[in-house]
Design a protein around this motif. Structure first.
Motif, PDB file in Angstrom:
ATOM      1  N   ASP A  57       0.798  -1.187   0.065  1.00  0.00           N
ATOM      2  CA  ASP A  57       0.196   0.075   0.172  1.00  0.00           C
ATOM      3  C   ASP A  57       0.899   1.169  -0.172  1.00  0.00           C
ATOM      4  OD1 ASP A  57      -2.400  -1.548  -0.219  1.00  0.00           O
ATOM      5  OD2 ASP A  57      -2.786  -1.291   1.985  1.00  0.00           O
ATOM      6  N   PRO A  58       1.893   1.564   1.112  1.00  0.00           N
ATOM      7  CA  PRO A  58       2.636   2.601   1.017  1.00  0.00           C
ATOM      8  C   PRO A  58       3.498   2.708  -0.342  1.00  0.00           C
ATOM      9  CG  PRO A  58       3.408   1.087   2.545  1.00  0.00           C
ATOM     10  CD  PRO A  58       2.037   0.542   2.133  1.00  0.00           C
ATOM     11  N   ALA A  59       3.943   1.497  -0.956  1.00  0.00           N
ATOM     12  CA  ALA A  59       4.691   1.805  -2.097  1.00  0.00           C
ATOM     13  C   ALA A  59       3.730   2.171  -3.364  1.00  0.00           C
ATOM     14  CB  ALA A  59       5.208   0.307  -2.640  1.00  0.00           C
ATOM     15  N   ALA A  60       2.493   1.911  -3.272  1.00  0.00           N
ATOM     16  CA  ALA A  60       1.727   2.478  -4.249  1.00  0.00           C
ATOM     17  C   ALA A  60       1.458   3.790  -4.047  1.00  0.00           C
ATOM     18  CB  ALA A  60       0.191   1.645  -4.306  1.00  0.00           C
ATOM     19  N   VAL A  61       1.352   4.434  -2.802  1.00  0.00           N
ATOM     20  CA  VAL A  61       1.304   5.623  -2.581  1.00  0.00           C
ATOM     21  C   VAL A  61       2.478   6.603  -3.214  1.00  0.00           C
ATOM     22  CG1 VAL A  61       1.327   7.427  -0.696  1.00  0.00           C
ATOM     23  CG2 VAL A  61       0.097   5.599  -0.339  1.00  0.00           C
ATOM     24  N   VAL A  62       3.670   5.997  -2.763  1.00  0.00           N
ATOM     25  CA  VAL A  62       4.795   6.588  -3.503  1.00  0.00           C
ATOM     26  C   VAL A  62       4.787   6.594  -4.993  1.00  0.00           C
ATOM     27  CG1 VAL A  62       7.296   6.445  -3.719  1.00  0.00           C
ATOM     28  CG2 VAL A  62       6.268   6.092  -1.638  1.00  0.00           C
ATOM     29  N   LEU A  63       4.456   5.553  -5.623  1.00  0.00           N
ATOM     30  CA  LEU A  63       4.185   5.723  -7.343  1.00  0.00           C
ATOM     31  C   LEU A  63       3.146   6.567  -7.712  1.00  0.00           C
ATOM     32  CD1 LEU A  63       4.467   1.817  -7.758  1.00  0.00           C
ATOM     33  CD2 LEU A  63       6.166   3.555  -8.636  1.00  0.00           C
ATOM     34  N   LEU A  64       2.038   6.976  -6.964  1.00  0.00           N
ATOM     35  CA  LEU A  64       1.073   7.791  -7.402  1.00  0.00           C
ATOM     36  C   LEU A  64       1.526   8.952  -7.719  1.00  0.00           C
ATOM     37  CD1 LEU A  64      -1.912   6.658  -4.900  1.00  0.00           C
ATOM     38  CD2 LEU A  64      -1.968   6.563  -7.422  1.00  0.00           C
ATOM     39  N   PHE A  65       2.428   9.487  -6.889  1.00  0.00           N
ATOM     40  CA  PHE A  65       3.062  10.828  -7.128  1.00  0.00           C
ATOM     41  C   PHE A  65       4.494  10.612  -7.889  1.00  0.00           C
ATOM     42  CE2 PHE A  65       0.554  10.925  -3.369  1.00  0.00           C
ATOM     43  CZ  PHE A  65      -0.302  11.980  -3.742  1.00  0.00           C
ATOM     44  N   LEU A  66       5.356   9.681  -7.869  1.00  0.00           N
ATOM     45  CA  LEU A  66       6.461   9.754  -8.867  1.00  0.00           C
ATOM     46  C   LEU A  66       6.236   9.206  -9.923  1.00  0.00           C
ATOM     47  CD1 LEU A  66       9.101   8.551  -6.047  1.00  0.00           C
ATOM     48  CD2 LEU A  66       8.695  10.984  -6.631  1.00  0.00           C
ATOM     49  N   ARG A  67       5.253   8.276 -10.171  1.00  0.00           N
ATOM     50  CA  ARG A  67       4.930   7.590 -11.463  1.00  0.00           C
ATOM     51  C   ARG A  67       3.554   7.460 -11.411  1.00  0.00           C
ATOM     52  NH1 ARG A  67       9.517   6.513 -14.788  1.00  0.00           N
ATOM     53  NH2 ARG A  67       8.142   4.961 -15.962  1.00  0.00           N
ATOM     54  N   PRO A  68       2.511   8.274 -11.679  1.00  0.00           N
ATOM     55  CA  PRO A  68       1.297   8.226 -11.564  1.00  0.00           C
ATOM     56  C   PRO A  68       0.692   7.069 -12.187  1.00  0.00           C
ATOM     57  CG  PRO A  68       2.030  10.645 -11.856  1.00  0.00           C
ATOM     58  CD  PRO A  68       3.074   9.753 -12.047  1.00  0.00           C
ATOM     59  N   ARG A  69       0.962   6.908 -13.344  1.00  0.00           N
ATOM     60  CA  ARG A  69       0.205   5.860 -14.096  1.00  0.00           C
ATOM     61  C   ARG A  69       0.342   4.447 -13.581  1.00  0.00           C
ATOM     62  NH1 ARG A  69       1.404   8.877 -18.976  1.00  0.00           N
ATOM     63  NH2 ARG A  69      -0.433  10.165 -19.689  1.00  0.00           N
ATOM     64  N   ALA A  70       1.561   4.281 -13.176  1.00  0.00           N
ATOM     65  CA  ALA A  70       2.180   2.978 -12.375  1.00  0.00           C
ATOM     66  C   ALA A  70       1.391   3.023 -11.100  1.00  0.00           C
ATOM     67  CB  ALA A  70       3.480   2.739 -12.231  1.00  0.00           C
ATOM     68  N   GLY A  71       1.368   4.050 -10.398  1.00  0.00           N
ATOM     69  CA  GLY A  71       0.581   4.221  -9.081  1.00  0.00           C
ATOM     70  C   GLY A  71      -0.867   3.777  -9.105  1.00  0.00           C
ATOM     71  N   VAL A  72      -1.366   4.451 -10.319  1.00  0.00           N
ATOM     72  CA  VAL A  72      -2.952   4.002 -10.437  1.00  0.00           C
ATOM     73  C   VAL A  72      -2.908   2.550 -10.919  1.00  0.00           C
ATOM     74  CG1 VAL A  72      -5.069   4.457 -11.973  1.00  0.00           C
ATOM     75  CG2 VAL A  72      -3.494   6.430 -11.322  1.00  0.00           C
ATOM     76  N   ALA A  73      -2.311   2.073 -11.754  1.00  0.00           N
ATOM     77  CA  ALA A  73      -2.302   0.871 -11.832  1.00  0.00           C
ATOM     78  C   ALA A  73      -2.057  -0.359 -10.643  1.00  0.00           C
ATOM     79  CB  ALA A  73      -1.166   0.167 -12.815  1.00  0.00           C
ATOM     80  N   ALA A  74      -1.095   0.239  -9.743  1.00  0.00           N
ATOM     81  CA  ALA A  74      -0.894  -0.250  -8.800  1.00  0.00           C
ATOM     82  C   ALA A  74      -1.986  -0.506  -7.714  1.00  0.00           C
ATOM     83  CB  ALA A  74       0.542  -0.246  -7.814  1.00  0.00           C
ATOM     84  N   THR A  75      -2.612   0.944  -7.539  1.00  0.00           N
ATOM     85  CA  THR A  75      -3.858   1.028  -6.782  1.00  0.00           C
ATOM     86  C   THR A  75      -4.934   0.197  -7.027  1.00  0.00           C
ATOM     87  OG1 THR A  75      -3.225   3.156  -6.347  1.00  0.00           O
ATOM     88  CG2 THR A  75      -5.488   2.508  -5.889  1.00  0.00           C
ATOM     89  N   ILE A  76      -5.090   0.151  -8.500  1.00  0.00           N
ATOM     90  CA  ILE A  76      -6.167  -0.949  -9.105  1.00  0.00           C
ATOM     91  C   ILE A  76      -5.797  -2.194  -8.774  1.00  0.00           C
ATOM     92  CG2 ILE A  76      -7.229  -1.832 -11.185  1.00  0.00           C
ATOM     93  CD1 ILE A  76      -6.883   1.069 -12.260  1.00  0.00           C
TER      94      ILE A  76
END
Length: 132
Positions: free
Chosen positions: A61-80
């Motif tokens: 979960d926190p890894a996805a949070v970091v990705l949401l701001f550093l690599r937004p598309r990857a973060g959204v994909a990880a969140t999904i």
């Protein structure tokens, strides 16, 4: 950048921030469980794969949070991926060990909140990915 483009970027950032806040809330919950019961808790005898999955969310979960701001598309994909797998897994556990599921869902508002978050993420992901 056009005003419309700025609005799209702003909406995407707002949505990713909402996702991040929800994931951080989930991270807190997972770490409370770890603090209380330890990394190797079996969740009162549930399958080891389930215990490992739930514990891994304290890190995913926190890894996805970091990705949401550093690599937004990857973060959204990880969140999904995280929320869909979590909801499917939790419903499977409820059906297998705590049937009937509909009665159990009334008694587990956390699962209802996860389902609502999943629907929200799936419905807004395209906008959340807008960077331009």
């Amino acid at each position: 950048m056009t005003a419309a483009g700025d609005g799209d970027r702003r909406r995407g950032l707002i949505l990713r921030t909402i996702y991040a806040l929800c994931l951080l809330g989930a991270t807190y919950n997972h770490w409370v469980v770890i603090a209380r019961y330890g990394l190797l808790w079996d969740y009162d005898g549930l399958p080891m794969a389930s215990a490992i999955f739930w514990t891994s969310l304290a890190f995913l979960d926190p890894a996805a949070v970091v990705l949401l701001f550093l690599r937004p598309r990857a973060g959204v994909a990880a969140t999904i991926a995280i929320i869909v797998v979590d909801v499917v897994h939790n419903l499977w556990i409820l059906a297998l060990y705590y049937a009937p599921v509909l009665r159990t869902l009334r008694e587990t508002p956390g699962v209802i909140a996860q389902i609502a978050f999943m629907v929200f993420v799936l419905g807004t992901a395209r906008i959340a990915c807008r960077l331009r």
